[in-house]
Write a protein that holds these residues in place. Structure first.
Motif, PDB file in Angstrom:
ATOM      1  N   ASN A 210      26.128  45.643  35.848  1.00 23.68           N
ATOM      2  CA  ASN A 210      27.193  46.459  35.265  1.00 23.68           C
ATOM      3  C   ASN A 210      28.547  45.752  35.237  1.00 23.68           C
ATOM      4  O   ASN A 210      29.564  46.379  34.963  1.00 23.68           O
ATOM      5  N   ILE A 211      28.553  44.450  35.528  1.00 23.99           N
ATOM      6  CA  ILE A 211      29.807  43.688  35.516  1.00 23.99           C
ATOM      7  C   ILE A 211      29.663  42.512  34.558  1.00 23.99           C
ATOM      8  O   ILE A 211      28.786  41.659  34.739  1.00 23.99           O
ATOM      9  N   SER A 212      30.512  42.478  33.554  1.00 25.22           N
ATOM     10  CA  SER A 212      30.483  41.372  32.602  1.00 25.22           C
ATOM     11  C   SER A 212      31.349  40.228  33.112  1.00 25.22           C
ATOM     12  O   SER A 212      32.147  40.385  34.047  1.00 25.22           O
ATOM     13  N   ARG A 213      31.193  39.088  32.487  1.00 24.57           N
ATOM     14  CA  ARG A 213      31.991  37.928  32.879  1.00 24.57           C
ATOM     15  C   ARG A 213      33.475  38.180  32.645  1.00 24.57           C
ATOM     16  O   ARG A 213      34.313  37.838  33.475  1.00 24.57           O
ATOM     17  N   SER A 214      33.807  38.806  31.532  1.00 23.72           N
ATOM     18  CA  SER A 214      35.215  39.081  31.240  1.00 23.72           C
ATOM     19  C   SER A 214      35.800  40.075  32.241  1.00 23.72           C
ATOM     20  O   SER A 214      36.971  39.964  32.629  1.00 23.72           O
ATOM     21  N   GLU A 215      34.994  41.035  32.693  1.00 18.31           N
ATOM     22  CA  GLU A 215      35.469  41.985  33.703  1.00 18.31           C
ATOM     23  C   GLU A 215      35.708  41.286  35.031  1.00 18.31           C
ATOM     24  O   GLU A 215      36.693  41.574  35.724  1.00 18.31           O
ATOM     25  N   ALA A 216      34.834  40.362  35.399  1.00 19.94           N
ATOM     26  CA  ALA A 216      35.012  39.614  36.647  1.00 19.94           C
ATOM     27  C   ALA A 216      36.302  38.794  36.612  1.00 19.94           C
ATOM     28  O   ALA A 216      37.042  38.727  37.594  1.00 19.94           O
ATOM     29  N   ILE A 217      36.580  38.187  35.460  1.00 21.21           N
ATOM     30  CA  ILE A 217      37.801  37.402  35.316  1.00 21.21           C
ATOM     31  C   ILE A 217      39.029  38.300  35.412  1.00 21.21           C
ATOM     32  O   ILE A 217      40.027  37.949  36.054  1.00 21.21           O
ATOM     33  N   GLU A 218      38.952  39.480  34.810  1.00 19.77           N
ATOM     34  CA  GLU A 218      40.078  40.412  34.874  1.00 19.77           C
ATOM     35  C   GLU A 218      40.313  40.896  36.302  1.00 19.77           C
ATOM     36  O   GLU A 218      41.459  41.060  36.734  1.00 19.77           O
ATOM     37  N   ILE A 219      39.236  41.087  37.057  1.00 22.70           N
ATOM     38  CA  ILE A 219      39.377  41.490  38.458  1.00 22.70           C
ATOM     39  C   ILE A 219      40.104  40.399  39.237  1.00 22.70           C
ATOM     40  O   ILE A 219      40.988  40.686  40.048  1.00 22.70           O
ATOM     41  N   PHE A 220      39.748  39.152  38.983  1.00 24.77           N
ATOM     42  CA  PHE A 220      40.443  38.070  39.683  1.00 24.77           C
ATOM     43  C   PHE A 220      41.912  38.038  39.306  1.00 24.77           C
ATOM     44  O   PHE A 220      42.773  37.794  40.158  1.00 24.77           O
TER      45      PHE A 220
ATOM     46  N   ASP B  86      44.802  29.790  29.821  1.00 24.36           N
ATOM     47  CA  ASP B  86      43.535  29.624  29.104  1.00 24.36           C
ATOM     48  C   ASP B  86      42.627  28.622  29.813  1.00 24.36           C
ATOM     49  O   ASP B  86      41.403  28.819  29.888  1.00 24.36           O
ATOM     50  N   PHE B  87      43.225  27.548  30.330  1.00 25.06           N
ATOM     51  CA  PHE B  87      42.453  26.534  31.051  1.00 25.06           C
ATOM     52  C   PHE B  87      41.835  27.129  32.315  1.00 25.06           C
ATOM     53  O   PHE B  87      40.667  26.880  32.635  1.00 25.06           O
ATOM     54  N   ASN B  88      42.603  27.947  33.030  1.00 30.10           N
ATOM     55  CA  ASN B  88      42.080  28.585  34.233  1.00 30.10           C
ATOM     56  C   ASN B  88      40.933  29.537  33.909  1.00 30.10           C
ATOM     57  O   ASN B  88      39.957  29.625  34.664  1.00 30.10           O
ATOM     58  N   ILE B  89      41.043  30.244  32.803  1.00 34.70           N
ATOM     59  CA  ILE B  89      39.967  31.142  32.397  1.00 34.70           C
ATOM     60  C   ILE B  89      38.695  30.350  32.100  1.00 34.70           C
ATOM     61  O   ILE B  89      37.587  30.760  32.465  1.00 34.70           O
ATOM     62  N   LYS B  90      38.840  29.199  31.476  1.00 34.56           N
ATOM     63  CA  LYS B  90      37.674  28.357  31.187  1.00 34.56           C
ATOM     64  C   LYS B  90      37.004  27.885  32.480  1.00 34.56           C
ATOM     65  O   LYS B  90      35.776  27.807  32.563  1.00 34.56           O
ATOM     66  N   ILE B  91      37.832  27.561  33.485  1.00 35.77           N
ATOM     67  CA  ILE B  91      37.275  27.148  34.777  1.00 35.77           C
ATOM     68  C   ILE B  91      36.494  28.296  35.405  1.00 35.77           C
ATOM     69  O   ILE B  91      35.379  28.112  35.909  1.00 35.77           O
ATOM     70  N   LEU B  92      37.075  29.502  35.381  1.00 37.51           N
ATOM     71  CA  LEU B  92      36.383  30.669  35.931  1.00 37.51           C
ATOM     72  C   LEU B  92      35.090  30.957  35.172  1.00 37.51           C
ATOM     73  O   LEU B  92      34.053  31.261  35.775  1.00 37.51           O
TER      74      LEU B  92
ATOM     75  N   LEU C 237      31.346  31.078  36.720  1.00 39.19           N
ATOM     76  CA  LEU C 237      30.539  32.290  36.617  1.00 39.19           C
ATOM     77  C   LEU C 237      29.235  32.058  35.869  1.00 39.19           C
ATOM     78  O   LEU C 237      28.262  32.785  36.057  1.00 39.19           O
ATOM     79  N   THR C 238      29.209  31.038  35.028  1.00 45.70           N
ATOM     80  CA  THR C 238      28.000  30.743  34.256  1.00 45.70           C
ATOM     81  C   THR C 238      26.814  30.456  35.165  1.00 45.70           C
ATOM     82  O   THR C 238      25.664  30.802  34.848  1.00 45.70           O
ATOM     83  N   SER C 239      27.090  29.831  36.308  1.00 47.73           N
ATOM     84  CA  SER C 239      26.008  29.442  37.218  1.00 47.73           C
ATOM     85  C   SER C 239      25.652  30.541  38.217  1.00 47.73           C
ATOM     86  O   SER C 239      24.813  30.337  39.088  1.00 47.73           O
ATOM     87  N   LEU C 240      26.312  31.702  38.106  1.00 52.08           N
ATOM     88  CA  LEU C 240      26.056  32.805  39.032  1.00 52.08           C
ATOM     89  C   LEU C 240      25.432  33.989  38.297  1.00 52.08           C
ATOM     90  O   LEU C 240      25.668  34.190  37.114  1.00 52.08           O
TER      91      LEU C 240
END
Length: 203
Positions: free
Chosen positions: A150-160, A132-138, A142-145
């Motif tokens: 067509n890519i949500s923040r949650s999708e980007a995290i899942e890709i990682f 959970d802590f790592n997800i918060k860091i990601l 991502l907030t600043s990018l």
């Protein structure tokens, strides 16, 4: 000395011995007999505090991830730095933890990369706060990018996370040939950077 303090000290003696054994031998190669012999503790005492080898192993896993999470959370740099600096800082801090606490390194690797199959659910629970802590860091990065429409923040995290699984499998396959844990961490950092910026040179 109060009974509670004696109990805490005995439990910690068992844990210290178990950490050394699991760190050296992994779950499959470890032995309660060896854990007992290292601290001159009877098996009856061990099983009084930990009902099974699995329970003792999970206690060691939980301690590893708890201390790692606390260490990274305490030492992580603030978000005023650039993303590259934050990424480098995160992995540098994580590596510093294992350098200062080498007994946890193999335990961490086994839990993340090659967990005992029958304990996989319990291990995921032990590492939940860390994940959970790592997800918060990601999410913070991502907030600043600006992501593609067509890519949500949650999708980007899942890709990682999928990238991470690939790196872990690769490490598992090459560890027998001497691939270091440091190389695994460097790969994680590189893959995250590629995920964020792609492979095209930035100008």
């Amino acid at each position: 000395m109060k009974r509670e303090e004696k109990n805490q000290q005995m439990r910690q003696r068992i844990m210290d011995s178990a950490l050394m054994e699991f760190s050296k031998q992994g779950y499959g190669g470890s032995s309660i007999n060896t854990i007992c012999a290292a601290q001159n503790i009877s098996k009856g005492i061990v099983y009084h505090y930990f009902k099974t080898k699995d329970a003792l192993y999970l206690a060691c896993i939980a301690e590893c991830f708890q201390r790692l999470t606390e260490y990274v959370r305490t030492n992580i740099i603030n978000e005023e730095c650039g993303i590259e600096e934050q990424l480098k800082s995160y992995f540098t801090i994580r590596m510093a933890f294992f350098q200062a606490n080498p007994v946890y390194q193999h335990i961490y690797c086994e839990a993340v990369i090659t967990p005992p199959p029958h304990l996989s659910v319990e291990i995921r629970m032990c590492r939940q706060d860390f994940d959970d802590f790592n997800i918060k860091i990601l999410e913070r990065l991502l907030t600043s990018l600006s992501l593609r429409p067509n890519i949500s923040r949650s999708e980007a995290i899942e890709i990682f996370r999928q990238f991470q699984d690939f790196i872990n499998i690769r490490y598992q396959a090459t560890a027998v040939n001497g691939r270091s844990f440091e190389a695994h961490e460097e790969d994680c950092q590189k893959m995250l950077s590629i995920l964020l910026y792609g492979v095209i040179e930035r100008r």
